[in-house]
Design a protein around this motif. Structure first.
Motif, PDB file in Angstrom:
ATOM      1  N   ILE A   7       0.839  -1.202   0.000  1.00 47.96           N
ATOM      2  CA  ILE A   7       0.000   0.000   0.000  1.00 47.96           C
ATOM      3  C   ILE A   7       0.875   1.253   0.000  1.00 47.96           C
ATOM      4  N   LEU A   8       1.926   1.256   0.820  1.00 46.31           N
ATOM      5  CA  LEU A   8       2.820   2.413   0.867  1.00 46.31           C
ATOM      6  C   LEU A   8       3.529   2.616  -0.467  1.00 46.31           C
ATOM      7  N   ILE A   9       3.984   1.539  -1.080  1.00 46.17           N
ATOM      8  CA  ILE A   9       4.608   1.648  -2.407  1.00 46.17           C
ATOM      9  C   ILE A   9       3.594   2.209  -3.406  1.00 46.17           C
ATOM     10  N   GLY A  10       2.355   1.740  -3.341  1.00 44.10           N
ATOM     11  CA  GLY A  10       1.314   2.258  -4.225  1.00 44.10           C
ATOM     12  C   GLY A  10       1.048   3.740  -3.993  1.00 44.10           C
ATOM     13  N   LEU A  11       1.051   4.167  -2.732  1.00 41.43           N
ATOM     14  CA  LEU A  11       0.842   5.583  -2.420  1.00 41.43           C
ATOM     15  C   LEU A  11       2.007   6.444  -2.917  1.00 41.43           C
ATOM     16  N   ILE A  12       3.220   5.931  -2.782  1.00 49.69           N
ATOM     17  CA  ILE A  12       4.389   6.660  -3.287  1.00 49.69           C
ATOM     18  C   ILE A  12       4.313   6.766  -4.813  1.00 49.69           C
ATOM     19  N   ALA A  13       3.890   5.685  -5.471  1.00 44.96           N
ATOM     20  CA  ALA A  13       3.718   5.725  -6.931  1.00 44.96           C
ATOM     21  C   ALA A  13       2.646   6.751  -7.304  1.00 44.96           C
ATOM     22  N   ALA A  14       1.546   6.787  -6.555  1.00 47.42           N
ATOM     23  CA  ALA A  14       0.471   7.751  -6.835  1.00 47.42           C
ATOM     24  C   ALA A  14       0.961   9.190  -6.643  1.00 47.42           C
ATOM     25  N   LEU A  15       1.755   9.406  -5.616  1.00 53.55           N
ATOM     26  CA  LEU A  15       2.314  10.732  -5.369  1.00 53.55           C
ATOM     27  C   LEU A  15       3.182  11.178  -6.549  1.00 53.55           C
ATOM     28  N   PHE A  82      15.338  -0.834  -5.571  1.00 50.27           N
ATOM     29  CA  PHE A  82      15.997   0.092  -6.491  1.00 50.27           C
ATOM     30  C   PHE A  82      15.179   1.377  -6.654  1.00 50.27           C
ATOM     31  N   PHE A  83      13.891   1.240  -6.976  1.00 49.76           N
ATOM     32  CA  PHE A  83      13.095   2.436  -7.251  1.00 49.76           C
ATOM     33  C   PHE A  83      12.796   3.237  -5.983  1.00 49.76           C
ATOM     34  N   LEU A  84      12.594   2.580  -4.847  1.00 47.64           N
ATOM     35  CA  LEU A  84      12.420   3.319  -3.599  1.00 47.64           C
ATOM     36  C   LEU A  84      13.705   4.059  -3.229  1.00 47.64           C
ATOM     37  N   SER A  85      14.842   3.449  -3.500  1.00 47.48           N
ATOM     38  CA  SER A  85      16.124   4.125  -3.235  1.00 47.48           C
ATOM     39  C   SER A  85      16.278   5.352  -4.123  1.00 47.48           C
ATOM     40  N   CYS A  86      15.847   5.249  -5.375  1.00 49.52           N
ATOM     41  CA  CYS A  86      15.883   6.417  -6.275  1.00 49.52           C
ATOM     42  C   CYS A  86      15.017   7.538  -5.722  1.00 49.52           C
ATOM     43  N   VAL A  87      13.829   7.198  -5.231  1.00 52.99           N
ATOM     44  CA  VAL A  87      12.933   8.201  -4.656  1.00 52.99           C
ATOM     45  C   VAL A  87      13.566   8.818  -3.410  1.00 52.99           C
ATOM     46  N   LEU A  88      14.152   7.975  -2.561  1.00 51.61           N
ATOM     47  CA  LEU A  88      14.791   8.469  -1.342  1.00 51.61           C
ATOM     48  C   LEU A  88      15.939   9.426  -1.676  1.00 51.61           C
ATOM     49  N   ILE A  89      16.773   9.046  -2.619  1.00 50.41           N
ATOM     50  CA  ILE A  89      17.899   9.898  -3.007  1.00 50.41           C
ATOM     51  C   ILE A  89      17.392  11.224  -3.581  1.00 50.41           C
ATOM     52  N   ALA A  90      16.345  11.166  -4.397  1.00 48.03           N
ATOM     53  CA  ALA A  90      15.768  12.403  -4.933  1.00 48.03           C
ATOM     54  C   ALA A  90      15.232  13.283  -3.804  1.00 48.03           C
ATOM     55  N   LYS A 101      11.203  20.473   3.133  1.00 47.86           N
ATOM     56  CA  LYS A 101       9.861  19.902   2.971  1.00 47.86           C
ATOM     57  C   LYS A 101       9.855  18.748   1.959  1.00 47.86           C
ATOM     58  N   ILE A 102      10.725  18.834   0.971  1.00 46.60           N
ATOM     59  CA  ILE A 102      10.790  17.798  -0.059  1.00 46.60           C
ATOM     60  C   ILE A 102      11.139  16.444   0.559  1.00 46.60           C
ATOM     61  N   PHE A 103      12.042  16.456   1.538  1.00 44.40           N
ATOM     62  CA  PHE A 103      12.378  15.179   2.177  1.00 44.40           C
ATOM     63  C   PHE A 103      11.153  14.564   2.837  1.00 44.40           C
ATOM     64  N   TRP A 104      10.390  15.368   3.548  1.00 43.20           N
ATOM     65  CA  TRP A 104       9.239  14.829   4.287  1.00 43.20           C
ATOM     66  C   TRP A 104       8.136  14.361   3.359  1.00 43.20           C
ATOM     67  N   GLY A 107      11.041  11.872   0.367  1.00 41.58           N
ATOM     68  CA  GLY A 107      12.065  10.952   0.864  1.00 41.58           C
ATOM     69  C   GLY A 107      11.631  10.113   2.041  1.00 41.58           C
ATOM     70  N   PHE A 108      10.942  10.711   3.003  1.00 42.32           N
ATOM     71  CA  PHE A 108      10.563   9.989   4.213  1.00 42.32           C
ATOM     72  C   PHE A 108       9.650   8.795   3.925  1.00 42.32           C
ATOM     73  N   PRO A 109       8.594   8.957   3.102  1.00 43.61           N
ATOM     74  CA  PRO A 109       7.777   7.767   2.784  1.00 43.61           C
ATOM     75  C   PRO A 109       8.594   6.654   2.120  1.00 43.61           C
ATOM     76  N   ALA A 110       9.541   7.024   1.272  1.00 42.92           N
ATOM     77  CA  ALA A 110      10.388   6.013   0.632  1.00 42.92           C
ATOM     78  C   ALA A 110      11.266   5.316   1.665  1.00 42.92           C
ATOM     79  N   LEU A 111      11.786   6.081   2.620  1.00 45.17           N
ATOM     80  CA  LEU A 111      12.599   5.493   3.691  1.00 45.17           C
ATOM     81  C   LEU A 111      11.776   4.508   4.509  1.00 45.17           C
ATOM     82  N   ILE A 112      10.563   4.892   4.865  1.00 48.83           N
ATOM     83  CA  ILE A 112       9.681   3.992   5.626  1.00 48.83           C
ATOM     84  C   ILE A 112       9.383   2.737   4.808  1.00 48.83           C
TER      85      ILE A 112
END
Length: 121
Positions: A7-15, A82-90, A101-104, A107-112
């Motif tokens: 679900i979290l991965i899906g929400l990050i994709a939706a974001l 791989f893709f969550l790490s790309c999001v986190l790095i971005a 604010k960009i991290f929160w 980046g933060f959802p990707a870290l979680i």
């Protein structure tokens, strides 16, 4: 745990799909509302650059959705990492160069999700 991770991965994709939309198609409207600190005259001049950023967000969306559709557990795990790490790095880069604010938001959802995916493993 697995369902929560997916679900979290899906929400990050939706974001990131939302980022794709406003950067590629609504830079002059949603972009202006989102980035109020940027002078309005800058938006028409940066429309092509924003669209390029949106396209990259689309690649992140594709990879995250792909990770959810892969049936092989190992492949799904590695593609998601791989893709969550790309999001986190971005998100980290955005926090260091533009706004914390960009991290929160990014980046933060990707870290979680990365933590959860490792707990799921």
């Amino acid at each position: 745990m697995a369902l929560l991770t997916d679900i979290l991965i899906g929400l990050i994709a939706a974001l990131h799909l939302y980022f794709l939309y406003f950067e590629m198609f609504a830079w002059d409207t949603i972009g202006r509302k989102t980035f109020k600190q940027i002078p309005p005259e800058v938006f028409p001049k940066t429309k092509v650059l924003a669209a390029n950023q949106g396209l990259y967000n689309g690649f992140l969306v594709a990879g995250l959705i792909w990770s959810l559709l892969i049936e092989d557990h190992h492949w799904s795990f590695y593609i998601a990492i791989f893709f969550l790490s790309c999001v986190l790095i971005a998100g980290i880069y955005g926090a260091l160069t533009a706004s914390k604010k960009i991290f929160w938001i990014q980046g933060f959802p990707a870290l979680i999700a990365l933590i959860l995916i490792h707990l799921k493993w």
